[in-house]
Structure formats: structure tokens, C-alpha cells
Design an enzyme around this catalytic site. Structure first.
Site, mmCIF file in Angstrom:
data_model
loop_
_atom_site.group_PDB
_atom_site.id
_atom_site.type_symbol
_atom_site.label_atom_id
_atom_site.label_comp_id
_atom_site.label_asym_id
_atom_site.label_seq_id
_atom_site.Cartn_x
_atom_site.Cartn_y
_atom_site.Cartn_z
ATOM 1 C CG ASP A 134 2.935 1.574 -15.846
ATOM 2 O OD1 ASP A 134 2.794 2.253 -14.826
ATOM 3 O OD2 ASP A 134 2.973 0.331 -15.839
ATOM 4 C CG ASP A 160 5.752 -0.375 -10.505
ATOM 5 O OD1 ASP A 160 6.950 -0.393 -10.194
ATOM 6 O OD2 ASP A 160 4.872 0.188 -9.828
ATOM 7 C CG ASP A 165 4.295 -0.079 -4.549
ATOM 8 O OD1 ASP A 165 5.203 0.671 -4.115
ATOM 9 O OD2 ASP A 165 3.209 0.357 -4.978
ATOM 10 C CG ASP A 225 -1.188 3.363 -8.352
ATOM 11 O OD1 ASP A 225 -0.989 4.215 -7.463
ATOM 12 O OD2 ASP A 225 -2.204 2.654 -8.392
ATOM 13 C CG ASP A 230 2.470 -3.279 -16.943
ATOM 14 O OD1 ASP A 230 2.079 -4.136 -16.131
ATOM 15 O OD2 ASP A 230 2.824 -2.140 -16.593
#
Length: 241
Positions: free
Chosen positions: A8, A10, A19, A99, A179
Site C-alpha cells: 500500500d 499511504d 490526500d 487509493d 495498513d
């Protein structure tokens, strides 16, 4: 015979959320209430589209966003981990499923010279339009009801592994490092040889620990981490085996 490492972005590679970090570019470093309140669950990418439009209209330019984004700290031990992977690229393939968006991830990997560590980055495509505003689109459409509508990380992972298999690449195991809540879906599909590595104290780890208390079956083994250095130790064991 390689191991596939899935990251992942972030709060895993970087020690914050790209973001929400970008809001530092906004006037007074905050969003107007009506914009902040416009988020609907499952529609984060659309919300971020409105945030980027607002930043553009407020005169925030690309170079300022880039400076802000590349000032984001890496998670402890992550630089060491990525250097370790680079030294052992003959043993690992490495992908990001995130994402966030392609522009933010590109900026960070470029600024830190870690592009070469990753074979592929799967994320929401973003670009600056003619008027200099950042725009972002959904990565794909899918029918998984557990995930936000723009991205099911499990669909991405399964498609990637299948495609690799067609090209003659068969992974001995998958190690998934993440996470967040949206990392749960791919982790529940891992097999018994695979390793789920949730970050300690974050949503994914709390959810997995709740599931194990409820005796919900998980095939893969779970190894919790706080620093990338702990992940190195685990990978060293795996490549010796």
C-alpha cells in the site's frame, strides 16, 4: 522463483495520507466546511476531485503541490526496506496498489529515486488539465461490495498474478504490506504460504486481530510491523528458506 511484495502507499510507504497532506496547500491549510462535508462514504476519489478543483481555483500551482507532496516523511525503516529490496531484485517482484493517485506516487518515487524498486503501480490515474488543475479518475469499476467503488485491491492483485502466470512468472508466495481497511479484501484471499503484514496500531491490524478473536479463518500467516526494518528481518528469513 520469486516472491511478490505488494505495498500500500499511504501510511505504509509514506508516514501519512497523501490526500489529506495536500490540504497544506489550501488557504489557511484547511478546506471550506461545505467542501469538507461533501464526502460520501465509498466516494473518496470524487471528493478528492473536488478538492483538487478547489486548490486549482485558489491558484495553487503544480510546483507548489509537488513541493508539498515530496516533503512527506517516509514511514520508519521504509528507506532501508526499499534499499534492501533493490539489492535483492532477483528474488522479489514489487508492486504498489494504492487509493492515492498516479501523480502523487510518481512525485514521491521520483524525488526519492525509488521508481526502479517497483515493477508496477496500480492507482487512480491523475493528470493536470489545460488550466493547470489536477484531475483524478477511478482506477476501475468492479463488483466487490466490500471495497470503495473506484478500487478493489483484490481484483487488481488477482488480475496481476494471473497475467504474470500467463507470461510464465509463478510466485512462490505473496507478502502483502499495508495498513488500511481497503487492504483487508486482498488479504482475506491470500493462501497459506502467503504473509499478511499489517502495520501495528492501524485499522488493518485491529481488524485482523478482531477477526482472529472471532475465529474467522485466515489462511495466510499474519506478521505485524512498526518499522520497515522488521519487514527486512522477515524477508531475510523467507529468502533463506
Amino acid at each position: 522463483m520469486k516472491i511478490l511484495l505488494v505495498f500500500d502507499f499511504d501510511n505504509t510507504i509514506i508516514d501519512d495520507n497523501s490526500d489529506t497532506w495536500i490540504v497544506q496547500c489550501a488557504p489557511e491549510k484547511k478546506l471550506p466546511n461545505e467542501l469538507q462535508d461533501s464526502y460520501k462514504k465509498g466516494f473518496w476519489t470524487e471528493f478528492m476531485g473536488r478538492v483538487f478543483k478547489y486548490l486549482g481555483e485558489e491558484g495553487v500551482r503544480e510546483d507548489e503541490m509537488k513541493r508539498t507532496m515530496t516533503s512527506m516523511p517516509f514511514t520508519p525503516g521504509m528507506v532501508e526496506l526499499l534499499n534492501f529490496i533493490r539489492k535483492n531484485k532477483d528474488k522479489f517482484d514489487c508492486i504498489i496498489i494504492s487509493d492515492s493517485n498516479s501523480v502523487f506516487i510518481d512525485w514521491v518515487l521520483e524525488a526519492t529515486n525509488f521508481h526502479d524498486v517497483f515493477d508496477k503501480v496500480f492507482t487512480n490515474p491523475a493528470a493536470f488539465d489545460g488550466s493547470g488543475h489536477l484531475t483524478v479518475e477511478n482506477y476501475h469499476a468492479h463488483s466487490c461490495n466490500r471495497c470503495p467503488k473506484n478500487l478493489c485491491k483484490n481484483v487488481v492483485l488477482v488480475e496481476f498474478v494471473d497475467k504474470q502466470l500467463q507470461q510464465g512468472v509463478n510466485y512462490t508466495q505473496i507478502v502483502y504490506i499495508g495498513d488500511g481497511g481497503n487492504d483487508l479484501c486482498p488479504i482475506t484471499f491470500l493462501k497459506k504460504n502467503d504473509v499478511a503484514m499489517p502495520r501495528k496500531g492501524y485499522t488493518l491490524q485491529k481488524t485482523l486481530s478482531r477477526m482472529s478473536q472471532n475465529l474467522e479463518p485466515m489462511e495466510s500467516c499474519v506478521v505485524v510491523w512498526s518499522s520497515g526494518v522488521e519487514i527486512i528481518s522477515h524477508l531475510q528469513v523467507l529468502i533463506k528458506e
